[in-house]
Enzyme design. Structure first.
Site, mmCIF file in Angstrom:
data_model
loop_
_atom_site.group_PDB
_atom_site.id
_atom_site.type_symbol
_atom_site.label_atom_id
_atom_site.label_comp_id
_atom_site.label_asym_id
_atom_site.label_seq_id
_atom_site.Cartn_x
_atom_site.Cartn_y
_atom_site.Cartn_z
ATOM 1 N N GLY A 225 35.421 39.545 44.209
ATOM 2 C CA GLY A 225 34.844 39.185 42.917
ATOM 3 C C GLY A 225 35.679 38.107 42.254
ATOM 4 N N SER A 226 35.659 38.105 40.924
ATOM 5 C CA SER A 226 36.295 37.022 40.186
ATOM 6 C C SER A 226 37.820 37.198 40.124
ATOM 7 C CB SER A 226 35.735 36.972 38.768
ATOM 8 O OG SER A 226 36.014 38.183 38.115
ATOM 9 N N ALA A 228 39.645 36.968 37.467
ATOM 10 C CA ALA A 228 40.028 37.761 36.287
ATOM 11 C C ALA A 228 39.986 39.247 36.610
ATOM 12 C CB ALA A 228 39.094 37.435 35.121
ATOM 13 N N THR A 229 38.914 39.697 37.241
ATOM 14 C CA THR A 229 38.821 41.123 37.582
ATOM 15 C C THR A 229 39.843 41.467 38.660
ATOM 16 O OG1 THR A 229 36.460 41.021 37.088
ATOM 17 C CG2 THR A 229 37.215 42.957 38.261
ATOM 18 N N GLY A 230 40.025 40.563 39.609
ATOM 19 C CA GLY A 230 41.003 40.798 40.676
ATOM 20 C C GLY A 230 42.400 41.021 40.123
ATOM 21 N N GLU A 247 39.649 39.547 47.423
ATOM 22 C CA GLU A 247 38.983 38.313 47.849
ATOM 23 C C GLU A 247 38.343 37.716 46.608
ATOM 24 O OE1 GLU A 247 38.144 39.473 52.465
ATOM 25 O OE2 GLU A 247 36.453 38.969 51.185
HETATM 26 P P1 NAD Z 1 33.160 40.189 38.902
HETATM 27 O O1 NAD Z 1 34.618 40.186 39.112
HETATM 28 O O2 NAD Z 1 32.653 40.073 37.519
HETATM 29 O O3 NAD Z 1 32.501 41.545 39.455
HETATM 30 C C1 NAD Z 1 32.708 41.962 40.784
HETATM 31 C C2 NAD Z 1 32.649 43.473 40.836
HETATM 32 O O4 NAD Z 1 33.726 43.991 40.061
HETATM 33 C C3 NAD Z 1 31.376 44.085 40.266
HETATM 34 O O5 NAD Z 1 30.998 45.175 41.077
HETATM 35 C C4 NAD Z 1 31.803 44.561 38.889
HETATM 36 O O6 NAD Z 1 31.056 45.655 38.406
HETATM 37 C C5 NAD Z 1 33.230 44.970 39.145
HETATM 38 N N1 NAD Z 1 34.084 44.954 37.956
HETATM 39 C C6 NAD Z 1 33.896 44.307 36.781
HETATM 40 N N2 NAD Z 1 34.918 44.570 35.928
HETATM 41 C C7 NAD Z 1 35.769 45.400 36.591
HETATM 42 C C8 NAD Z 1 37.007 46.010 36.254
HETATM 43 N N3 NAD Z 1 37.590 45.827 35.059
HETATM 44 N N4 NAD Z 1 37.618 46.781 37.167
HETATM 45 C C9 NAD Z 1 37.067 46.970 38.387
HETATM 46 N N5 NAD Z 1 35.899 46.406 38.768
HETATM 47 C C10 NAD Z 1 35.249 45.636 37.874
HETATM 48 O O7 NAD Z 1 32.583 39.054 39.856
HETATM 49 P P2 NAD Z 1 31.063 38.621 40.037
HETATM 50 O O8 NAD Z 1 30.679 37.846 38.825
HETATM 51 O O9 NAD Z 1 30.232 39.779 40.437
HETATM 52 O O10 NAD Z 1 31.178 37.659 41.315
HETATM 53 C C11 NAD Z 1 31.443 36.308 41.213
HETATM 54 C C12 NAD Z 1 32.865 36.012 41.600
HETATM 55 O O11 NAD Z 1 33.175 36.611 42.851
HETATM 56 C C13 NAD Z 1 33.123 34.541 41.791
HETATM 57 O O12 NAD Z 1 34.336 34.190 41.154
HETATM 58 C C14 NAD Z 1 33.260 34.362 43.281
HETATM 59 O O13 NAD Z 1 34.033 33.307 43.689
HETATM 60 C C15 NAD Z 1 33.832 35.658 43.686
HETATM 61 N N6 NAD Z 1 33.532 35.960 45.093
HETATM 62 C C16 NAD Z 1 34.544 35.863 46.017
HETATM 63 C C17 NAD Z 1 34.303 36.118 47.346
HETATM 64 C C18 NAD Z 1 35.399 36.052 48.372
HETATM 65 O O14 NAD Z 1 35.249 36.627 49.434
HETATM 66 N N7 NAD Z 1 36.507 35.395 48.112
HETATM 67 C C19 NAD Z 1 33.022 36.454 47.767
HETATM 68 C C20 NAD Z 1 32.010 36.541 46.825
HETATM 69 C C21 NAD Z 1 32.281 36.298 45.463
#
Ligand code: NAD
Length: 479
Positions: A225-226, A228-230, A247
């Site tokens: 995911g993003s 910030a969340t990571g 990731e």
């Molecule tokens: P996101 O971080 O907002 O959400 C991803 C997941 O995390 C969702 O299931 C969400 O419910 C969960 N989440 C949200 N807040 C959380 C918290 N505080 N604690 C734990 N989990 C939480 O990301 P998104 O908007 O769903 O996805 C887009 C981002 O993901 C982009 O930045 C993209 O580059 C990245 N991404 C990376 C890869 C990779 O393999 N590197 C692949 C796909 C997407």
């Protein structure tokens, strides 16, 4: 209403259903509601984790080959549902049906490759210090793994986590994106009555539910995911010393040298930039072009972008679907405006579009932004939409410096006819994945891995993934 999407999550929920918060998903091409889900409560989370803990005991008692046989059968079941899954993905995520089908095919190829790695993964015996002694390196499953996934690849990303984690003997709790849970639910449901109860569980909900799982008693966390969340998940995992694989995002560059076949390079760059409407972490979002071919590259890219056919993913003519969420569309729009204010020129596109046949759809025109300024937001920020930035360079040093001038380090491409430049790029590009003379689509047996702000820990997909999902032990046997 998507029938796959309205059923309760995988674990049988009891009495409290009426009190659960409900969330809906909408087709980003039309605005129509397609799914309705219950978010897990704190009680659900506790029950699911307890069930997963019991599932781990039964599952980890099987041999790797027994597990892989069952997982192979599960993948066959998933494959048999390709059309249902592809429809569910397109309805919630928005990508063209052909891309949804291709995602499922790729996810299954990677998963089957992973099973063959898993059958061969494990211990190793080395000579011991004394006569008759043996030293054995053992690997054991971790326990209950938490997998959290985003909305852009609703089947591929969950399978990249579930398959290696399960093959290694762990139980898994998956929290899919709240915007695209339907496909993940179908995938998990396909394992019903095949894997022991509790081996594979799914929890629905938004970030608050995911955060409660991160704080719960899990033995490892795999997150995509993003950034910030990571960072939040990494901090929480660090505090408890729980292994974590992150990731994250990317700001991926393609360097375009003075190649003989400019058309082939521009085709590859366009595909890698605009597939999934640019909402791929590995999307090419910057093209860094030698000054001698800059004008031809601008002209060729504008021609290709204006030929893309925007529309709903279920329309077979569509080659560019909508943006998945309203928030993401707003982010793309804001970043394009910020890039323009900071001096970037819009060569084509640059704004939201209301299509006559889909006026409620979240469409953004395929956009080419020109700037030579590495500080411009178009050069630095992950836009995650159908937007490509074009930048000029004069020599190899400048090209590599520009490509590396970002906090991200996910993937990079170089199009060149010169072997020495290709070799330099392979050692100097600061990215986890490096592609010479093709777009940024990774292969099924290679690590999917980022460095810098793009990721932490071993990658997924390749054989090293199994190391993440196991603990290492050194066992000594003296005679
Ligand atoms: P996101 O971080 O907002 O959400 C991803 C997941 O995390 C969702 O299931 C969400 O419910 C969960 N989440 C949200 N807040 C959380 C918290 N505080 N604690 C734990 N989990 C939480 O990301 P998104 O908007 O769903 O996805 C887009 C981002 O993901 C982009 O930045 C993209 O580059 C990245 N991404 C990376 C890869 C990779 O393999 N590197 C692949 C796909 C997407």
């Amino acid at each position: 209403m998507n029938s796959a999407a309205i059923e309760a999550p995988v674990l049988p929920f009891t009495g409290e259903q009426a009190h659960r918060a409900v969330f809906i998903t909408c087709d980003p091409a039309t605005g129509a509601r397609v799914g309705r889900y219950s978010a897990a409560t704190a009680g659900d989370v506790a029950r699911i984790l307890a069930t997963a803990r019991r599932g781990f005991v039964a599952w980890s008692a099987k041999t790797a080959n027994q597990r892989c046989d069952l997982l192979a059968e599960w993948l066959n079941r998933v494959e048999a549902q390709t059309e249902v899954l592809a429809g569910a993905m397109t309805d919630e995520q928005g990508k063209p049906l052909a891309e949804s089908r291709a995602e499922i095919g790729k996810a299954l190829r990677e998963a089957r490759q992973m099973l063959s790695f898993a059958r061969a993964h494990g211990g190793r015996t080395l000579p011991g210090r004394g006569p008759g002694w043996s030293n054995t390196i053992l690997r054991r499953p971790l326990g209950v793994v938490l997998a959290i996934t985003p909305w852009n690849f609703p089947v591929l990303t969950p399978l990249r986590k579930l398959v290696p984690a399960l093959a290694a003997g762990n139980a898994v709790v998956l929290k899919p994106s709240e915007f695209t849970p339907a496909a993940a639910m179908c995938v998990v449901r396909a394992a019903k009555a095949l894997l022991p109860q509790g081996t594979l569980c799914l929890v629905n909900g938004a970030g608050d539910v995911a955060a409660s799982l991160v704080e719960a008693d899990v033995d490892a966390i795999s997150f995509t995911g993003s950034v910030a969340t990571g960072r939040k998940i990494g901090a929480a995992a660090g505090a408890r010393l729980v292994p974590v694989s992150l990731e994250l995002g990317g700001k991926n560059a393609a360097i375009l040298d003075r190649v003989a076949n400019l058309d082939a390079a521009l085709d590859a760059i366009t595909g890698a930039a605009f597939q999934c409407s640019g909402q791929r972490c590995t999307a090419i979002s910057r093209v860094i072009v030698h000054a001698d071919v800059y004008a031809a590259a601008c002209e060729g890219l504008i021609r290709r972008l204006t030929a893309l056919k925007l529309g709903p993913g279920r329309d077979p003519e569509t080659t560019l679907g909508p943006i998945t969420t309203q928030a993401q569309l707003a982010r793309v729009t804001d970043l394009v405006r910020a890039a323009e204010s900071a001096g970037a020129r819009i060569l084509t596109g640059g704004q939201k579009l209301a299509l006559p046949d889909a006026p409620e759809g979240l469409f953004f025109a395929p956009t080419l932004l020109a700037t030579d300024d590495p500080e411009n937001p178009a050069s630095r920020e992950e836009i995650f939409g159908p937007v490509l930035t074009i930048t000029r360079y004069k020599d190899d040093d400048a090209a590599l410096n520009l490509a590396n001038a970002t906090d991200y380090g996910l993937t990079g491409a170089v199009f060149t006819d010169r072997l020495e430049f290709a070799q330099r790029a392979m050692s100097e590009l600061q990215t986890g994945m490096i592609h010479i003379n093709h777009g940024t689509a990774p292969d099924d047996n290679m690590p999917f891995v980022g460095i810098k702000d793009s990721g932490l820990g071993t990658g997924s997909v390749g054989p090293s993934t199994l190391d993440f999902y196991t603990t290492e032990h050194a066992a000594y046997v003296a005679s």
